[in-house]
Scaffold this active site. Sequence first.
Site, PDB file in Angstrom:
ATOM      1  N   ASP A 191      -6.750  -2.801 -17.582  1.00 54.89           N
ATOM      2  CA  ASP A 191      -5.824  -1.684 -17.814  1.00 54.89           C
ATOM      3  C   ASP A 191      -6.156  -0.944 -19.110  1.00 54.89           C
ATOM      4  O   ASP A 191      -5.257  -0.396 -19.773  1.00 54.89           O
ATOM      5  CB  ASP A 191      -4.357  -2.181 -17.837  1.00 54.89           C
ATOM      6  CG  ASP A 191      -3.967  -2.876 -16.537  1.00 54.89           C
ATOM      7  OD1 ASP A 191      -4.422  -2.424 -15.475  1.00 54.89           O
ATOM      8  OD2 ASP A 191      -3.221  -3.870 -16.596  1.00 54.89           O
ATOM      9  N   GLU A 220     -14.246  -2.364 -18.032  1.00 53.67           N
ATOM     10  CA  GLU A 220     -14.284  -3.825 -18.031  1.00 53.67           C
ATOM     11  C   GLU A 220     -13.012  -4.408 -18.646  1.00 53.67           C
ATOM     12  O   GLU A 220     -12.672  -5.558 -18.394  1.00 53.67           O
ATOM     13  CB  GLU A 220     -15.510  -4.333 -18.802  1.00 53.67           C
ATOM     14  CG  GLU A 220     -16.837  -4.135 -18.089  1.00 53.67           C
ATOM     15  CD  GLU A 220     -17.421  -2.728 -18.228  1.00 53.67           C
ATOM     16  OE1 GLU A 220     -16.736  -1.823 -18.760  1.00 53.67           O
ATOM     17  OE2 GLU A 220     -18.575  -2.526 -17.796  1.00 53.67           O
ATOM     18  N   MET A 249      -4.991  -6.522  -6.393  1.00 54.29           N
ATOM     19  CA  MET A 249      -4.568  -7.550  -7.334  1.00 54.29           C
ATOM     20  C   MET A 249      -5.704  -8.462  -7.804  1.00 54.29           C
ATOM     21  O   MET A 249      -5.469  -9.600  -8.200  1.00 54.29           O
ATOM     22  CB  MET A 249      -3.458  -8.398  -6.708  1.00 54.29           C
ATOM     23  CG  MET A 249      -2.212  -7.605  -6.374  1.00 54.29           C
ATOM     24  SD  MET A 249      -1.579  -6.648  -7.781  1.00 54.29           S
ATOM     25  CE  MET A 249      -0.880  -7.992  -8.756  1.00 54.29           C
ATOM     26  N   ARG A 250      -6.920  -7.960  -7.772  1.00 51.35           N
ATOM     27  CA  ARG A 250      -8.066  -8.783  -8.123  1.00 51.35           C
ATOM     28  C   ARG A 250      -8.846  -8.061  -9.233  1.00 51.35           C
ATOM     29  O   ARG A 250      -8.953  -6.833  -9.189  1.00 51.35           O
ATOM     30  CB  ARG A 250      -8.952  -8.901  -6.878  1.00 51.35           C
ATOM     31  CG  ARG A 250      -9.793 -10.104  -6.786  1.00 51.35           C
ATOM     32  CD  ARG A 250     -10.220 -10.307  -5.350  1.00 51.35           C
ATOM     33  NE  ARG A 250      -9.169 -10.943  -4.576  1.00 51.35           N
ATOM     34  CZ  ARG A 250      -8.885 -12.228  -4.631  1.00 51.35           C
ATOM     35  NH1 ARG A 250      -9.589 -13.032  -5.394  1.00 51.35           N
ATOM     36  NH2 ARG A 250      -7.902 -12.738  -3.919  1.00 51.35           N
ATOM     37  N   SER A 258       1.074   5.030 -15.331  1.00 48.53           N
ATOM     38  CA  SER A 258      -0.131   5.670 -15.853  1.00 48.53           C
ATOM     39  C   SER A 258      -1.243   5.578 -14.821  1.00 48.53           C
ATOM     40  O   SER A 258      -1.395   4.556 -14.148  1.00 48.53           O
ATOM     41  CB  SER A 258      -0.639   4.938 -17.113  1.00 48.53           C
ATOM     42  OG  SER A 258       0.382   4.774 -18.076  1.00 48.53           O
ATOM     43  N   GLY A 266       0.781  -1.240   0.000  1.00 47.53           N
ATOM     44  CA  GLY A 266       0.000   0.000   0.000  1.00 47.53           C
ATOM     45  C   GLY A 266       0.807   1.282   0.000  1.00 47.53           C
ATOM     46  O   GLY A 266       0.369   2.290   0.559  1.00 47.53           O
ATOM     47  N   SER A 267       1.956   1.283  -0.695  1.00 46.65           N
ATOM     48  CA  SER A 267       2.737   2.537  -0.685  1.00 46.65           C
ATOM     49  C   SER A 267       2.030   3.640  -1.477  1.00 46.65           C
ATOM     50  O   SER A 267       2.118   4.814  -1.115  1.00 46.65           O
ATOM     51  CB  SER A 267       4.162   2.306  -1.202  1.00 46.65           C
ATOM     52  OG  SER A 267       4.188   2.093  -2.588  1.00 46.65           O
ATOM     53  N   ASN A 268       1.325   3.273  -2.537  1.00 50.35           N
ATOM     54  CA  ASN A 268       0.564   4.301  -3.265  1.00 50.35           C
ATOM     55  C   ASN A 268      -0.604   4.807  -2.422  1.00 50.35           C
ATOM     56  O   ASN A 268      -0.916   6.003  -2.435  1.00 50.35           O
ATOM     57  CB  ASN A 268       0.061   3.754  -4.599  1.00 50.35           C
ATOM     58  CG  ASN A 268       1.127   3.822  -5.675  1.00 50.35           C
ATOM     59  OD1 ASN A 268       1.436   4.887  -6.181  1.00 50.35           O
ATOM     60  ND2 ASN A 268       1.715   2.679  -5.992  1.00 50.35           N
ATOM     61  N   ASN A 322      -7.180   3.716 -11.416  1.00 54.05           N
ATOM     62  CA  ASN A 322      -6.124   2.765 -11.052  1.00 54.05           C
ATOM     63  C   ASN A 322      -4.779   3.340 -11.457  1.00 54.05           C
ATOM     64  O   ASN A 322      -4.706   4.147 -12.391  1.00 54.05           O
ATOM     65  CB  ASN A 322      -6.363   1.442 -11.800  1.00 54.05           C
ATOM     66  CG  ASN A 322      -5.302   0.399 -11.500  1.00 54.05           C
ATOM     67  OD1 ASN A 322      -4.923   0.204 -10.344  1.00 54.05           O
ATOM     68  ND2 ASN A 322      -4.799  -0.269 -12.535  1.00 54.05           N
ATOM     69  N   HIS A 379      -1.069   2.101 -12.840  1.00 57.23           N
ATOM     70  CA  HIS A 379      -0.451   0.941 -13.491  1.00 57.23           C
ATOM     71  C   HIS A 379       1.001   1.296 -13.825  1.00 57.23           C
ATOM     72  O   HIS A 379       1.273   2.372 -14.358  1.00 57.23           O
ATOM     73  CB  HIS A 379      -1.232   0.605 -14.769  1.00 57.23           C
ATOM     74  CG  HIS A 379      -0.710  -0.618 -15.451  1.00 57.23           C
ATOM     75  ND1 HIS A 379      -0.917  -1.893 -14.958  1.00 57.23           N
ATOM     76  CD2 HIS A 379       0.037  -0.770 -16.573  1.00 57.23           C
ATOM     77  CE1 HIS A 379      -0.318  -2.771 -15.752  1.00 57.23           C
ATOM     78  NE2 HIS A 379       0.263  -2.106 -16.738  1.00 57.23           N
ATOM     79  N   LEU A 396     -11.969  -6.705 -10.983  1.00 55.85           N
ATOM     80  CA  LEU A 396     -13.344  -6.359 -10.608  1.00 55.85           C
ATOM     81  C   LEU A 396     -14.297  -6.917 -11.664  1.00 55.85           C
ATOM     82  O   LEU A 396     -13.988  -6.895 -12.860  1.00 55.85           O
ATOM     83  CB  LEU A 396     -13.487  -4.837 -10.516  1.00 55.85           C
ATOM     84  CG  LEU A 396     -12.660  -4.163  -9.414  1.00 55.85           C
ATOM     85  CD1 LEU A 396     -12.696  -2.646  -9.568  1.00 55.85           C
ATOM     86  CD2 LEU A 396     -13.166  -4.564  -8.033  1.00 55.85           C
TER      87      LEU A 396
END
Length: 190
Positions: free
Chosen positions: A147, A144, A92-93, A138, A15-17, A109, A111, A95
Site C-alpha cells: 500500500d 514492492e 488479498m494476496r 485511495s 468483487g464489488s469494485n 489498487n 485501498h 504480489l
Amino acid sequence: MQDKRRVGILISGRGSNMAALVEASRSDDCPYEVALVASDRPQAAGLTWAADAGIATFAQSPKGMAKAEYEAKIDAALRDAGVEVIALAGYMRLLSDDFVARWRGRIINIHPSLLPKYKGLDTHQRALAAGDAVAGCSVHIVTEELDGGDVLGQAKVAILPDDTAESLAGRVLIEEHRLYPKILAEFVKR
Ligand code: GRF
C-alpha cells in the site's frame, strides 16, 4: 468508438469494485475495457458475476505450488488476454517483487483508507480507534511496498459518532465504486 486500453482485474472475493469498473467500461467514452477478471480463489463470487456479465475469467488457486509458478500462470493469462494495465480489486494476496517489476507502473489498487494512513488490514477499525473525524479510500500505484506507491486519487467520508467498522466500511465502499472507475480512466490515458 475510440481504441480502448485493455485492463485485467484481480479479485479474491465478492468483487464489488470490479463490478463498478466493468459497469463504467460499458460507456462509449470510457477509455478502458475489461479484458479479463482473474482470481486466486476459484469460488470467488465476483468470478460468477463477471462471467454472467460476459467478461473472460480465469481462476488459479495457489495451493500446492510455489508462488513463482502460481504467478507465472496469472501473468500468462493476463498477457494472453492482451492486458496492458492491472487493477487490483480486493485481491488479498501480496504480489512478489518479480511480478511487480514485470508490470512496473502498470498495476493500481484501491485501498480503504486515506493513505498513507492505515496501510494493511482493519483500516476502518483503526480509524475509529484513533478517533479520526474523516476516513476514506485511495487509489494508488502498486510497488514492492505494501500500500506504499504513489496515490492517484482519494475520496473522503465523514466518520459519524455512532459509526461501527461495518457502517463506516459501507459508506466508504460507495465512494470506492465512484472513485476507482474515474481514477482508472485517468490512469490509462496517461
Ligand atoms: C474493498 O474495501 C477494497 O478497498 C479492498 O478490499 C475490498 C474489496 O471489496 N482492497 P470488493 O471485493 O471490491 O467488493
